[in-house]
Every structure is written in structure tokens, then in C-alpha cells.
Design an enzyme around this catalytic site. Structure first.
Site, short mmCIF file in Angstrom:
data_model
loop_
_atom_site.label_atom_id
_atom_site.label_comp_id
_atom_site.label_asym_id
_atom_site.label_seq_id
_atom_site.Cartn_x
_atom_site.Cartn_y
_atom_site.Cartn_z
CG HIS A 171 -27.54 19.55 9.43
ND1 HIS A 171 -26.21 19.20 9.56
CD2 HIS A 171 -27.55 20.89 9.21
CE1 HIS A 171 -25.45 20.27 9.41
NE2 HIS A 171 -26.22 21.32 9.20
CD GLU A 196 -27.84 13.60 8.69
OE1 GLU A 196 -28.26 14.78 8.53
OE2 GLU A 196 -26.76 13.20 8.23
CB CYS A 224 -22.25 17.11 9.83
SG CYS A 224 -23.54 17.72 10.94
CB CYS A 229 -26.17 14.83 12.06
SG CYS A 229 -27.07 16.20 11.31
ZN LIG Z 1 -25.59 17.32 10.04
#
Ligand SMILES: [Zn+2]
Length: 154
Positions: free
Chosen positions: A51, A53, A81, A84
């Protein structure tokens, strides 16, 4: 602040236009300087943890040769999310700024609400069941760590 967020959003947009991943971008900033960038690379890298981040945190940690992002700020194009968010708490930046909300993301098919809901479900009843298994030596790593004089606390 707006400048950094605009850059995070631009990373997300570039990722879609370049067909290199999902519509997410993030940057890490310290003292007004960009020290890490990340785009969602889940499909390109075949890595479900890639992801934006997490990628930005990895990039900044590599930059500092550190596992902590002291006094850093993270700018992300979308509310993090749960994965993250966990990575952010472990990296310990001083603040996180986000543009789109998780509700905005859910509208285009990136719904992480079920993960929050799964956290409330007993381990064995989760969509992905999680069972405790305790071999005789299960506490050996913790004991070794607790007694180690060379451990690096984090
Ligand atoms: Zn994430």
C-alpha cells in the site's frame, strides 16, 4: 501542508494513469523536506502489503536507515486502512494527514470496513479463522529476547 497533500494526490493519480497500481499515494515529510514517497504497488509487485503508506514508510526508513520516523509527517491521498494504520503506529511519525476518507474509497470498491468488523469477532469465528497453537517451546523466543543483552528495543 497543501503542497505535500497535492503531491500525494498526484502520486495516486499518476499511479492510475500509468496503470501501475491502485489510486493511492503517500509521502513522508520531515522538517519541510520529502524523505519518502510511495504509491500503491499491490498488483505490480504482487504484494498485498504494498500500500502507498507502507511503501512510503519503507522508503523513508531506508532514507534514514532507521525503523522509526521520529518527527516525520505522513501525507496520504486516502485515510489509511487498518494495515497501514498499524504500520504508521509502529513507525511512530508525529502526525498523519489524509485527503479522501475510507467511505470515499469504499464507493469505488476499496472497502476495509470488514477488517474493523472482523477485529470484534472471536478469533476462531473470523472469516479467516485464527487458532492458538502452543508447542512446548512457544515461549522460548520471548525468553531469549528477555534475557538478551544485544536486543535492540523498538
Ligand atoms: Zn493500507
Amino acid at each position: 501542508m497543501d503542497k505535500f497533500m497535492e503531491m500525494a494526490v498526484q502520486l495516486a493519480l499518476d499511479n492510475v494513469r500509468g496503470n501501475t497500481g491502485g489510486p493511492f499515494g503517500a509521502i513522508v515529510v520531515k522538517d519541510g523536506e520529502i524523505v519518502g514517497v510511495g504509491q500503491n504497488n499491490v498488483t505490480r509487485l504482487k504484494d498485498p502489503t504494498a500500500h502507498a503508506e507502507v511503501q512510503a514508510i519503507r522508503d523513508a526508513c531506508h532514507f534514514f536507515s532507521s525503523y522509526q520516523l521520529d518527527d516525520c509527517e505522513i501525507y496520504t491521498s486516502c485515510e489509511p486502512c487498518p494495515m497501514c494504520l498499524g504500520a504508521i503506529f509502529w513507525a511512530r511519525p508525529k502526525a498523519v494527514y489524509y485527503a479522501c476518507t475510507k467511505e470515499d474509497a469504499a464507493k469505488i470498491g476499496f472497502d476495509d470496513q470488514f477488517i474493523y468488523e472482523q477485529l470484534e469477532v472471536p478469533h476462531e469465528d473470523r472469516q479467516i479463522p485464527m487458532m492458538k497453537v502452543s508447542p512446548k517451546n512457544s515461549d522460548a523466543p520471548f525468553q531469549a529476547w528477555d534475557c538478551s543483552s544485544e536486543k535492540v528495543s523498538y
